[in-house]
Design a protein around this motif. Structure first.
Motif, PDB file in Angstrom:
ATOM      1  N   GLN A  30      -7.428   3.139  11.592  1.00 29.66           N
ATOM      2  CA  GLN A  30      -7.171   4.284  10.724  1.00 29.66           C
ATOM      3  C   GLN A  30      -7.362   5.603  11.472  1.00 29.66           C
ATOM      4  OE1 GLN A  30      -6.139   4.750   7.476  1.00 29.66           O
ATOM      5  NE2 GLN A  30      -5.556   2.615   7.596  1.00 29.66           N
ATOM      6  N   ASP A  51       6.543   0.775   7.170  1.00 33.69           N
ATOM      7  CA  ASP A  51       5.947  -0.428   6.588  1.00 33.69           C
ATOM      8  C   ASP A  51       5.146  -1.202   7.632  1.00 33.69           C
ATOM      9  OD1 ASP A  51       7.007   0.204   4.107  1.00 33.69           O
ATOM     10  OD2 ASP A  51       8.692  -1.213   4.279  1.00 33.69           O
ATOM     11  N   TYR A  53       3.666   0.133  10.277  1.00 40.29           N
ATOM     12  CA  TYR A  53       2.444   0.914  10.505  1.00 40.29           C
ATOM     13  C   TYR A  53       1.425   0.665   9.391  1.00 40.29           C
ATOM     14  CZ  TYR A  53       4.998   3.667  14.032  1.00 40.29           C
ATOM     15  OH  TYR A  53       5.697   4.079  15.121  1.00 40.29           O
ATOM     16  N   LYS A  54       1.892   0.672   8.155  1.00 39.59           N
ATOM     17  CA  LYS A  54       0.985   0.435   7.027  1.00 39.59           C
ATOM     18  C   LYS A  54       0.375  -0.963   7.113  1.00 39.59           C
ATOM     19  CE  LYS A  54       3.757   1.472   3.588  1.00 39.59           C
ATOM     20  NZ  LYS A  54       4.358   1.870   2.309  1.00 39.59           N
ATOM     21  N   SER A  77       2.398   6.999   1.352  1.00 42.81           N
ATOM     22  CA  SER A  77       1.845   6.002   2.280  1.00 42.81           C
ATOM     23  C   SER A  77       0.389   6.258   2.640  1.00 42.81           C
ATOM     24  CB  SER A  77       2.655   5.976   3.574  1.00 42.81           C
ATOM     25  OG  SER A  77       2.446   7.176   4.304  1.00 42.81           O
ATOM     26  N   ASN A  78      -0.085   7.464   2.442  1.00 42.48           N
ATOM     27  CA  ASN A  78      -1.435   7.856   2.820  1.00 42.48           C
ATOM     28  C   ASN A  78      -1.621   7.939   4.341  1.00 42.48           C
ATOM     29  OD1 ASN A  78      -3.712   8.852   1.547  1.00 42.48           O
ATOM     30  ND2 ASN A  78      -4.854   6.976   1.855  1.00 42.48           N
ATOM     31  N   ILE A  79      -0.532   7.886   5.089  1.00 40.90           N
ATOM     32  CA  ILE A  79      -0.577   8.049   6.542  1.00 40.90           C
ATOM     33  C   ILE A  79      -0.536   9.543   6.842  1.00 40.90           C
ATOM     34  CG2 ILE A  79       0.687   7.699   8.702  1.00 40.90           C
ATOM     35  CD1 ILE A  79       1.672   5.036   7.578  1.00 40.90           C
TER      36      ILE A  79
END
Length: 140
Positions: A30, A51, A53-54, A77-79
């Protein structure tokens, strides 16, 4: 295996007697970002890349321009995203109106659904793209 070792080293973990744990690896991932370059042939669609990466717990990415397909894929995505302003459009940024317009169209427009972390102006040697009078000020 190299990826796991890289995560351990970059995350500051010790390789002592601590039990190997994928939850720990995901927590470290993270804090690691990847650069998502798109100058190539036969690339997968942006949604597939995001996707991936997640699925691997990547929490930060850098893109080198404000590609709408990539930004759209990142929605919700919260990225965390670091967006680059390409060298080719640096010179117009001397105008506050042009810079504001770029931010409105490429950042604010998506700010409800995207976690923007930074904006980076230029990549590599940008001296050819900056007006001479600005370069002389920064050199002195």
């Amino acid at each position: 295996m190299i990826f796991v070792l890289l995560l351990l080293v970059l995350g500051g973990l010790e390789l002592g007697t601590t039990e190997f744990n994928f939850d720990t690896i995901n927590a470290v991932a993270q804090n690691i970002g990847v650069c998502y370059g798109r100058v190539a042939n036969n690339l997968p669609p942006a949604q597939e890349v995001i996707d991936l990466y997640k699925a691997n717990g990547i929490g930060r990415i850098r893109i080198y321009d404000s590609d709408p397909a990539t930004i759209q894929a990142l929605r919700g995505s919260n990225i965390e995203l670091l967006v680059g302003v390409p060298n080719e459009i640096i010179q117009p940024f001397a105008s506050a109106a042009a810079a504001n317009n770029w931010v409105q169209n490429n950042i604010q427009k998506y700010s409800q659904d995207i976690k923007f972390r930074n904006i980076v102006v230029g990549n590599g040697d940008v001296s050819a793209y900056i007006p001479t009078n600005i370069i002389s000020i920064t050199d002195g």
